[in-house]
Write a protein that holds these residues in place. Structure first.
Motif, PDB file in Angstrom:
ATOM      1  N   VAL A   1       0.910  -1.224  -0.042  1.00  0.00           N
ATOM      2  CA  VAL A   1       0.049  -0.005  -0.032  1.00  0.00           C
ATOM      3  C   VAL A   1       0.853   1.334   0.064  1.00  0.00           C
ATOM      4  N   LEU A   2       2.102   1.260   0.430  1.00  0.00           N
ATOM      5  CA  LEU A   2       2.903   2.209   0.653  1.00  0.00           C
ATOM      6  C   LEU A   2       3.818   2.414  -0.776  1.00  0.00           C
ATOM      7  N   LEU A   3       4.082   1.030  -1.394  1.00  0.00           N
ATOM      8  CA  LEU A   3       4.902   1.148  -2.481  1.00  0.00           C
ATOM      9  C   LEU A   3       4.141   1.498  -3.768  1.00  0.00           C
ATOM     10  N   VAL A   4       3.105   0.532  -4.135  1.00  0.00           N
ATOM     11  CA  VAL A   4       2.426   0.525  -5.276  1.00  0.00           C
ATOM     12  C   VAL A   4       2.116   2.232  -5.767  1.00  0.00           C
ATOM     13  N   PRO A   5       1.427   3.091  -5.245  1.00  0.00           N
ATOM     14  CA  PRO A   5       1.117   4.527  -5.472  1.00  0.00           C
ATOM     15  C   PRO A   5       2.173   5.110  -5.783  1.00  0.00           C
ATOM     16  N   ARG A   6       3.402   4.978  -5.565  1.00  0.00           N
ATOM     17  CA  ARG A   6       4.521   5.657  -5.821  1.00  0.00           C
ATOM     18  C   ARG A   6       4.816   5.413  -7.424  1.00  0.00           C
ATOM     19  N   TRP A   7       4.847   4.340  -7.821  1.00  0.00           N
ATOM     20  CA  TRP A   7       5.219   4.050  -9.489  1.00  0.00           C
ATOM     21  C   TRP A   7       3.966   3.537 -10.151  1.00  0.00           C
ATOM     22  N   VAL A   8       2.773   3.215  -9.655  1.00  0.00           N
ATOM     23  CA  VAL A   8       1.528   2.884 -10.498  1.00  0.00           C
ATOM     24  C   VAL A   8       0.390   3.625 -10.048  1.00  0.00           C
ATOM     25  N   GLY A   9      -0.224   4.141 -11.115  1.00  0.00           N
ATOM     26  CA  GLY A   9      -1.578   4.683 -11.002  1.00  0.00           C
ATOM     27  C   GLY A   9      -2.720   4.062 -10.799  1.00  0.00           C
TER      28      GLY A   9
ATOM     29  N   VAL B   1      16.351   4.520  -4.103  1.00  0.00           N
ATOM     30  CA  VAL B   1      15.563   3.501  -3.331  1.00  0.00           C
ATOM     31  C   VAL B   1      14.306   3.202  -3.965  1.00  0.00           C
ATOM     32  N   LEU B   2      14.242   1.779  -4.562  1.00  0.00           N
ATOM     33  CA  LEU B   2      13.007   1.505  -5.664  1.00  0.00           C
ATOM     34  C   LEU B   2      12.292   0.367  -5.093  1.00  0.00           C
ATOM     35  N   GLY B   3      10.889   0.278  -5.225  1.00  0.00           N
ATOM     36  CA  GLY B   3      10.256  -0.792  -4.876  1.00  0.00           C
ATOM     37  C   GLY B   3      10.222  -1.628  -6.359  1.00  0.00           C
ATOM     38  N   PRO B   4       9.656  -3.018  -5.973  1.00  0.00           N
ATOM     39  CA  PRO B   4       9.624  -3.876  -7.276  1.00  0.00           C
ATOM     40  C   PRO B   4       8.938  -3.407  -8.522  1.00  0.00           C
ATOM     41  N   GLU B   5       7.965  -2.562  -8.178  1.00  0.00           N
ATOM     42  CA  GLU B   5       7.106  -2.123  -9.296  1.00  0.00           C
ATOM     43  C   GLU B   5       7.667  -0.765 -10.063  1.00  0.00           C
ATOM     44  N   ALA B   6       9.051  -0.590  -9.651  1.00  0.00           N
ATOM     45  CA  ALA B   6       9.619   0.676 -10.377  1.00  0.00           C
ATOM     46  C   ALA B   6      10.596  -0.113 -11.676  1.00  0.00           C
ATOM     47  N   PHE B   7      10.508  -1.251 -11.820  1.00  0.00           N
ATOM     48  CA  PHE B   7      11.234  -2.103 -12.801  1.00  0.00           C
ATOM     49  C   PHE B   7      10.236  -2.854 -13.563  1.00  0.00           C
ATOM     50  N   PRO B   8      10.663  -3.398 -14.933  1.00  0.00           N
ATOM     51  CA  PRO B   8       9.667  -4.009 -15.793  1.00  0.00           C
ATOM     52  C   PRO B   8       9.416  -5.312 -15.231  1.00  0.00           C
ATOM     53  N   ALA B   9       8.166  -5.561 -15.417  1.00  0.00           N
ATOM     54  CA  ALA B   9       7.522  -6.871 -14.798  1.00  0.00           C
ATOM     55  C   ALA B   9       7.834  -8.021 -15.544  1.00  0.00           C
ATOM     56  N   ARG B  10       7.752  -7.969 -16.867  1.00  0.00           N
ATOM     57  CA  ARG B  10       7.811  -9.353 -17.838  1.00  0.00           C
ATOM     58  C   ARG B  10       9.252  -9.894 -17.727  1.00  0.00           C
TER      59      ARG B  10
END
Length: 407
Positions: free
Chosen positions: A243-251, A380-389
């Protein structure tokens, strides 16, 4: 790549067994406060698989000792497999040694002093993110929250945003299982220290027009139908890093995390809280050798079985996943991206129970992506800051495929 793995408990041991089968790193130093645990993790690999591993003793709370360990072995990555109490000294040690840092849980939160069930105080990861600019300026990288939840669940969120939706209304991480443990009425499958922390702290919810806010523990119960035979499980709000990570990189207009705990588990946690046994500050108790200062939460952990030892008694499956609701090509869409691990399979294949194995496989995949350059960055990056595929493809190549279900 030369790695220091700090923590040789259940997850740390599973990491060694998964990593031993992959060629992307040169050396892994397995370090623990208890040298016997570190040695056991390395010895269990045996033969050729153990050639790249070495056991060491280190106190995860001793920042200078961890820095020295990294420098002594010329390691360029620190992988943190300890509980969240040790995030900050390990995080700082990696920066001091010029090493990439990877963890599976972020720096601890502190509730708002006056309105804990309405407003955030110090949020999960805040201490790390305050240093993000320093890491970025130094060209250094910290990958935070790279377990299964947080971790794979965040990768799923990024994948949904990139490939499945044009607009996202809500992202909800949903975790459930049908695991049972023979011979125990109460035997958590993961660290009770961490479980208490995330379940009894005020859960955080994100809404785009409101930002982050809190609610009461175990709020907003819902029944979620989990795949691959697990079936319906009641899930409730729990404090969690996504909840603290996703909104930083995903709309997304709303982000939540709900955990399938069960009534009995929730009531046990509430009783621990009522008795003050969830406290981390020390209390003085008598002993045969005189007064001793102990943390009530550490006593609870010492009285319960080590989750890493439960595999032979455990039956069933665990599911981690991310439910996403939104719009694609003008039409409403709703999907659940998930990863299921059967305890029978993980025990037969790796000798690790399902929950710790599912947590451990994801940081190993991330390390391999960093080693090959498929993932890179600074700050300092969360997992969603990188390409998922690339991550999802490699996870499948590890023999542990993920799934997607249209809701």
């Amino acid at each position: 790549m030369r790695v220091v793995l700090v923590g040789a408990g259940g997850v740390g041991t599973a990491i060694t067994r998964i990593a031993a089968r992959r060629p992307f790193f040169d050396t892994m130093i397995v370090a623990d406060y208890d040298p016997g645990r570190a040695e056991a993790a390395v010895t269990a690999l045996g033969g050729e698989l153990g050639d790249r591993f070495r056991a060491e003793r280190v106190d995860a709370s001793d920042e200078s000792a961890v820095t020295a360990l990294l420098e002594r072995h010329s390691c360029d990555v620190l992988l943190n497999a300890t509980d969240p109490r040790f995030v900050m000294p390990l995080f700082r040690a990696a920066r001091s040694a010029g090493a990439t840092y990877v963890d599976m849980a972020m720096s601890l939160s502190r509730p708002h002093p006056e309105r804990p069930y309405e407003q955030c105080g110090v949020k999960l990861g805040d201490e790390q993110f305050t240093q993000a600019e320093e890491w970025e300026k130094a060209g250094a990288l910290a990958v935070v929250g790279m377990g299964v939840e947080p971790g794979l669940s965040d990768v799923f969120a990024r994948y949904a945003a990139d490939e499945l939706f044009d607009e996202i209304e809500e992202i909800g991480v949903r975790d459930g299982a049908d695991l049972t443990v023979d011979g125990y009425d109460f035997a958590p499958s993961f660290s009770i220290w961490t479980t208490i922390e995330e379940c009894l702290n005020p859960p955080v919810v994100y809404e785009a027009d409101r930002g982050w806010f809190t609610t009461e523990p175990f709020s907003e119960p819902e029944v979620f139908d989990f795949p691959e035979g697990i079936g319906p499980v009641e899930c409730v709000n729990v404090e969690h890093e996504e909840v603290l990570l996703v909104p930083r990189w995903v709309g997304a207009r709303r982000v939540t995390f709900k955990y399938g705990l069960g009534r009995e588990f929730i009531e046990t946690l509430r009783t621990l809280h009522l008795l003050g046994l969830d406290r981390t500050d020390q209390v003085t108790v008598p002993s045969a050798t005189g007064p001793v200062a102990v943390s009530p939460r550490d006593v609870v952990a010492a009285c319960l079985p080590d989750p890493a030892t439960l595999g032979e008694r455990m039956h069933g499956k665990t599911c981690a996943g991310t439910w996403v609701k939104g719009v694609k090509d003008g039409a409403p869409r709703e999907v659940y991206l998930y990863h299921v691990v059967d305890n029978q399979w993980s025990m037969a294949e790796y000798g690790c129970q399902a929950v710790v194995w599912q947590t451990a496989v994801n940081p190993v995949v991330a390390l391999e992506l960093l080693a090959t350059g498929a993932w890179s960055g600074t700050g300092v990056l969360g997992p969603e800051a990188f390409p998922a595929r690339p991550f999802l493809d490699l996870l499948t190549a590890y023999g542990s495929p993920w799934g997607i279900r249209e809701q």
